[in-house]
Design a protein around this motif. Structure first.
Motif, PDB file in Angstrom:
ATOM      1  N   UNK A  34       0.824  -1.215   0.000  1.00 59.84           N
ATOM      2  CA  UNK A  34       0.000   0.000   0.000  1.00 59.84           C
ATOM      3  C   UNK A  34       0.859   1.266   0.000  1.00 59.84           C
ATOM      4  N   UNK A  35       1.998   1.208   0.659  1.00 66.05           N
ATOM      5  CA  UNK A  35       2.881   2.376   0.715  1.00 66.05           C
ATOM      6  C   UNK A  35       3.672   2.524  -0.581  1.00 66.05           C
ATOM      7  N   UNK A  36       4.256   1.441  -1.031  1.00 69.23           N
ATOM      8  CA  UNK A  36       5.115   1.490  -2.214  1.00 69.23           C
ATOM      9  C   UNK A  36       4.316   1.760  -3.487  1.00 69.23           C
ATOM     10  N   UNK A  42       6.834   8.633  -3.610  1.00 74.02           N
ATOM     11  CA  UNK A  42       7.909   9.388  -4.272  1.00 74.02           C
ATOM     12  C   UNK A  42       8.566   8.577  -5.384  1.00 74.02           C
ATOM     13  N   UNK A  43       8.935   9.257  -6.437  1.00 76.09           N
ATOM     14  CA  UNK A  43       9.630   8.628  -7.565  1.00 76.09           C
ATOM     15  C   UNK A  43      11.094   9.056  -7.492  1.00 76.09           C
TER      16      UNK A  43
END
Length: 118
Positions: A34-36, A42-43
């Motif tokens: 869920x975070x990734x 962020x990229x």
């Protein structure tokens, strides 16, 4: 839906404990996904295309390398030098000077292409 092979992530004990605390009631795998995979994640990697001018300079160096036999000629000279059979005549001197000029040109051109001061 078919699933790909498992993904492995190595964590220290401290990192693992921190992630478990952040995951709360969610499974660790679900929390990490869920975070990734969040839209606002962020990229960090940007595909960077080298400027056209740099590509042209690098192409020139590669073309020069392909057209010349500088590397092979220098290898043959080194072989004869090591064997003690090197005869330095006018032709060899001309060829050595041409090879040195090629190498110097390639060095300067590569450094320019890489944005490094010569």
């Amino acid at each position: 839906m078919s699933r790909a092979a498992p993904f492995s992530l190595r964590l220290s004990d401290k990192e693992h404990t921190r992630l478990e605390a952040q995951a709360g009631a969610m499974s660790l795998a679900s929390y990490i996904k869920s975070v990734v995979l969040a839209e606002d994640a962020p990229r960090y990697r940007k595909s960077r295309k080298p400027p056209v001018a740099e590509q042209q300079l690098l192409a020139e160096v590669l073309a020069r390398l392909g057209q010349s036999r500088t590397a092979n000629n220098l290898n043959q000279i080194a072989k004869h030098l090591n064997q003690g059979t090197l005869v330095v005549d006018e032709e060899l001197e001309v060829n050595l000077n041409a090879a040195l000029a090629d190498v110097a040109w390639m060095r300067v051109t590569l450094m320019r292409a890489l944005g490094v001061g010569s």
